[in-house]
Scaffold this motif. Sequence first.
Motif, PDB file in Angstrom:
ATOM      1  N   PRO A  65       0.792  -1.232   0.000  1.00 30.00           N
ATOM      2  CA  PRO A  65       0.000   0.000   0.000  1.00 30.00           C
ATOM      3  C   PRO A  65       0.827   1.287   0.000  1.00 30.00           C
ATOM      4  O   PRO A  65       0.297   2.339  -0.306  1.00 30.00           O
ATOM      5  N   TYR A  66       2.152   1.209   0.323  1.00 25.86           N
ATOM      6  CA  TYR A  66       3.016   2.381   0.231  1.00 25.86           C
ATOM      7  C   TYR A  66       4.089   2.073  -0.791  1.00 25.86           C
ATOM      8  O   TYR A  66       4.344   0.916  -1.093  1.00 25.86           O
ATOM      9  N   PHE A  67       4.735   3.108  -1.315  1.00 30.08           N
ATOM     10  CA  PHE A  67       5.525   2.903  -2.519  1.00 30.08           C
ATOM     11  C   PHE A  67       6.960   3.395  -2.437  1.00 30.08           C
ATOM     12  O   PHE A  67       7.404   4.123  -3.298  1.00 30.08           O
ATOM     13  N   GLN A  68       7.681   3.037  -1.400  1.00 28.18           N
ATOM     14  CA  GLN A  68       9.086   3.430  -1.432  1.00 28.18           C
ATOM     15  C   GLN A  68       9.777   2.707  -2.591  1.00 28.18           C
ATOM     16  O   GLN A  68       9.656   1.495  -2.750  1.00 28.18           O
ATOM     17  N   GLU A  69      10.513   3.480  -3.395  1.00 28.34           N
ATOM     18  CA  GLU A  69      11.255   2.893  -4.502  1.00 28.34           C
ATOM     19  C   GLU A  69      12.582   2.410  -3.964  1.00 28.34           C
ATOM     20  O   GLU A  69      13.314   3.171  -3.351  1.00 28.34           O
ATOM     21  N   THR A  70      12.901   1.145  -4.193  1.00 26.89           N
ATOM     22  CA  THR A  70      14.177   0.658  -3.680  1.00 26.89           C
ATOM     23  C   THR A  70      15.139   0.243  -4.792  1.00 26.89           C
ATOM     24  O   THR A  70      16.339   0.369  -4.617  1.00 26.89           O
ATOM     25  N   THR A  71      14.624  -0.258  -5.902  1.00 26.67           N
ATOM     26  CA  THR A  71      15.568  -0.754  -6.907  1.00 26.67           C
ATOM     27  C   THR A  71      15.228  -0.301  -8.318  1.00 26.67           C
ATOM     28  O   THR A  71      14.063  -0.097  -8.664  1.00 26.67           O
TER      29      THR A  71
END
Length: 422
Positions: free
Chosen positions: A235-241
């Motif tokens: 539900p949350y969208f931290q971009e990691t790669t």
Amino acid sequence: MSKRPKLVLVGQLSMYPWVFEAAKRADIDLILVPRGDDTEESAGRAAAVVELLPLDIEGNPEAALSALADRYRREPFDGIMAGNEQAVPFVARAAGELGLTGLTEEAATVVRDKRSMRHHLLEAGLSAPGFVVIEDPDGWTDALTLRFPVVIKPVNGHSSFGVIRVDDKDSLEQAVARTWKLVEDHLGADDGLAAEAGVLVEEYLDGPEISAESLVYHGQVRVCAISWKGELTGPYFQETTLRAPAQLPAEILAAVEAEVIGAHHAFGVTEGTTHTELRLVGGVRPVLLEMGARIGGGGYMAHLAHVSSGIDLAADALRIHLGREPLCWRAEPVPAGHVAAYQVPVGSGGRIKHIHGVDSVRTDPRVDYVVETMGPGALLNPYPDFSGYPVIVLSRHGSDAEAESYRDHLARTLYVEYEEQG
Ligand code: ADP
Ligand code: CA
């Protein structure tokens, strides 16, 4: 010998080296307008910087503009470029007033506003998900007409701050209130967020995410690199790669290019560089999420483009803002390999006790850059709030599979340990 060109770079954070190093490679001198959260010491040390010009762009844009014009009259510079998302409208206005290359003010306004981008895409016959703009928290019922799941986000947000996926109508009111409160609590944080801009609710685009880095010169767009961000389901969208080049069939790459080029035309973006995010609905149909008229990722997207396509995107972006033709318009670039970015996940958040694994990353021959933006004692809020990325790693690989397995290795070995909450 001809005079070295001089460019005003507005709000590029000096701990991110990529654009500064590109200026050095391209023999361009920089007058840096430091970001509010930068330090004079670090800003003055950045590569290619020959002068610091502090301006209060957020607090007093009129005074900032007249100070910039004074500086120009004393000794003209040759160009101006935005080093972050918020600086885009100011830089467009300054370029217009000083007769330098840049975006029109209209185009700058369009790309700072997600609602406006959606309207322009639809007008141009390009894809956009169904969406509703909510002007005050009680207006959430307007979004009940959308097809669920939906995504809620600030109209002029960044870094997935306040972005929440909502699967059913019963959860909508609460989620809208949550995003609204995050925006309100964030006011005055100097990042351009404004509650009165409202909140956007749009239909969830189901499919992997990609990013496109482009150059635009005299209205002609070149999509230089396409990167793979993969499945981000919320539900949350931290971009990691991110990995580049994205391993996609030629016809999908062509469809992405067509959508991205069309979006530039629809938004009136005719000069400079852009970072465009898209989803591939069903794995195949590109739909634009948003475009930023600047280099993405604080500059690191330029490194991804440089390695994966051979195009020195940051140097060519600087050239365009100096009114010059980008080199890749004439010389065909040679890709140098596969490249990946990893942003250490914030996870639960808290006060940082220790960041594990940084030392071995620093000595790994595959790693081009490690940027540690914060250390022990710093307080990180978990998503959907945002307080920064603790560590960014850029690495180079012989294949996409190797890049992916290195990402898995980092996910296991590079992580933040927080102090115990008491
Ligand atoms: P921000 O300015 O915060 O980066 P975005 O529109 O890029 O705003 O949203 C952040 C992330 O949230 C995106 O990268 C994407 O993963 C997800 N997201 C946003 N809108 C949608 C949507 N309509 N469908 C699916 N995912 C979305
Ligand atoms: Ca985004």
